[in-house]
Motif scaffolding. Structure first.
Motif, short mmCIF file in Angstrom:
data_model
loop_
_atom_site.label_atom_id
_atom_site.label_comp_id
_atom_site.label_asym_id
_atom_site.label_seq_id
_atom_site.Cartn_x
_atom_site.Cartn_y
_atom_site.Cartn_z
N LEU A 1 -18.34 -46.90 64.53
CA LEU A 1 -18.36 -46.58 63.10
C LEU A 1 -16.97 -46.23 62.59
N PHE A 2 -16.27 -45.34 63.30
CA PHE A 2 -14.95 -44.93 62.84
C PHE A 2 -13.93 -46.06 62.94
N SER A 3 -14.07 -46.91 63.95
CA SER A 3 -13.14 -48.03 64.04
C SER A 3 -13.40 -49.03 62.92
N SER A 4 -14.66 -49.22 62.52
CA SER A 4 -14.93 -50.13 61.40
C SER A 4 -14.34 -49.57 60.11
N LEU A 5 -14.42 -48.26 59.92
CA LEU A 5 -13.78 -47.64 58.75
C LEU A 5 -12.26 -47.82 58.80
N GLY A 6 -11.68 -47.69 59.98
CA GLY A 6 -10.25 -47.92 60.13
C GLY A 6 -9.86 -49.34 59.77
N PHE A 7 -10.66 -50.31 60.23
CA PHE A 7 -10.36 -51.70 59.91
C PHE A 7 -10.49 -51.96 58.41
N LEU A 8 -11.45 -51.30 57.76
CA LEU A 8 -11.58 -51.46 56.31
C LEU A 8 -10.38 -50.86 55.58
N PHE A 9 -9.85 -49.75 56.07
CA PHE A 9 -8.63 -49.19 55.49
C PHE A 9 -7.45 -50.14 55.67
N VAL A 10 -7.40 -50.83 56.81
CA VAL A 10 -6.33 -51.81 57.04
C VAL A 10 -6.42 -52.93 56.02
N VAL A 11 -7.62 -53.38 55.71
CA VAL A 11 -7.79 -54.43 54.71
C VAL A 11 -7.26 -53.96 53.35
N VAL A 12 -7.60 -52.74 52.97
CA VAL A 12 -7.15 -52.21 51.68
C VAL A 12 -5.63 -52.04 51.67
N LEU A 13 -5.08 -51.46 52.72
CA LEU A 13 -3.62 -51.25 52.78
C LEU A 13 -2.88 -52.58 52.81
N GLY A 14 -3.43 -53.56 53.51
CA GLY A 14 -2.81 -54.89 53.54
C GLY A 14 -2.82 -55.55 52.17
N TYR A 15 -3.92 -55.38 51.46
CA TYR A 15 -4.01 -55.91 50.10
C TYR A 15 -2.96 -55.25 49.20
N LEU A 16 -2.84 -53.93 49.29
CA LEU A 16 -1.85 -53.22 48.49
C LEU A 16 -0.43 -53.64 48.86
N ALA A 17 -0.20 -53.89 50.15
CA ALA A 17 1.12 -54.34 50.58
C ALA A 17 1.44 -55.72 50.02
N GLN A 18 0.43 -56.58 49.95
CA GLN A 18 0.64 -57.91 49.36
C GLN A 18 0.96 -57.80 47.87
N LYS A 19 0.29 -56.90 47.18
CA LYS A 19 0.52 -56.74 45.74
C LYS A 19 1.91 -56.16 45.44
N ASN A 20 2.42 -55.34 46.35
CA ASN A 20 3.73 -54.71 46.15
C ASN A 20 4.81 -55.33 47.02
N GLN A 21 4.65 -56.60 47.33
CA GLN A 21 5.57 -57.26 48.25
C GLN A 21 7.02 -57.18 47.76
N GLY A 22 7.91 -56.92 48.69
CA GLY A 22 9.33 -56.83 48.36
C GLY A 22 9.82 -55.41 48.12
N SER A 23 8.91 -54.48 47.95
CA SER A 23 9.33 -53.09 47.72
C SER A 23 9.34 -52.32 49.03
N ALA A 24 9.96 -51.16 49.00
CA ALA A 24 10.00 -50.32 50.19
C ALA A 24 8.60 -49.82 50.55
N ASN A 25 7.77 -49.61 49.53
CA ASN A 25 6.41 -49.16 49.77
C ASN A 25 5.59 -50.19 50.55
N ALA A 26 5.86 -51.47 50.30
CA ALA A 26 5.11 -52.52 50.99
C ALA A 26 5.37 -52.46 52.49
N ASN A 27 6.61 -52.29 52.88
CA ASN A 27 6.92 -52.20 54.31
C ASN A 27 6.26 -50.97 54.94
N ARG A 28 6.24 -49.88 54.22
CA ARG A 28 5.61 -48.67 54.73
C ARG A 28 4.09 -48.85 54.84
#
Length: 102
Positions: free
Chosen positions: A47-74
Motif C-alpha cells: 500500500l505505501f509503495s503504491s502511494l509512493g509510486f503515485l507521488f512519483v507520477v505527480v512529481l514527474g508531471y510537475l517536473a515536466q511542466k517546469n522543465q528547464g528550471s532549477a525546481n524541475a531538477n529538484r
C-alpha cells in the motif's frame, strides 16, 4: 547527473504501472478470508509503495511542466529517491509474501 525528458517519461510510466500492480496486490490480500501478521505487514508495504509510486507520477508531471528550471531538477531528484524507496518497499512486501507462503 543530467536528467533528460525521456528519463522523466520512463519514470512516470514505470511508476504508474507499479502503482497499479501494488494496488492489485493489496486488493488480492484484502479479499482473503484470513490474513496472518506477516501478510498484514506485506499488505502495508504494498500500500505505501503504491502511494509512493503515485507521488512519483505527480512529481514527474510537475517536473515536466517546469522543465528547464532549477525546481524541475529538484523535483526529478526527489521523485527518483521516492521511486527507489517505493521499489524497496515492494521488494520487502514480496519477500514477506513468499515467507508467509512457505
Amino acid at each position: 547527473m543530467a536528467h533528460t525528458e525521456q528519463s522523466i517519461d520512463t519514470l512516470i510510466s514505470i511508476s504508474g504501472t507499479l502503482a497499479s500492480i501494488n494496488l492489485a496486490l493489496v486488493a488480492i490480500l484484502a479479499a482473503k478470508t484470513s490474513i496472518d501478521h506477516v501478510e498484514v505487514a506485506a499488505d502495508d508495504f504494498f500500500l505505501f509503495s503504491s502511494l509512493g509510486f503515485l507521488f512519483v507520477v505527480v512529481l514527474g508531471y510537475l517536473a515536466q511542466k517546469n522543465q528547464g528550471s532549477a525546481n524541475a531538477n529538484r523535483l526529478v531528484s526527489i521523485s527518483e529517491w521516492i521511486f527507489s524507496g517505493s521499489l524497496a518497499a515492494t521488494v520487502i512486501g514480496a519477500v514477506l509474501m513468499v515467507y508467509s507462503a512457505v
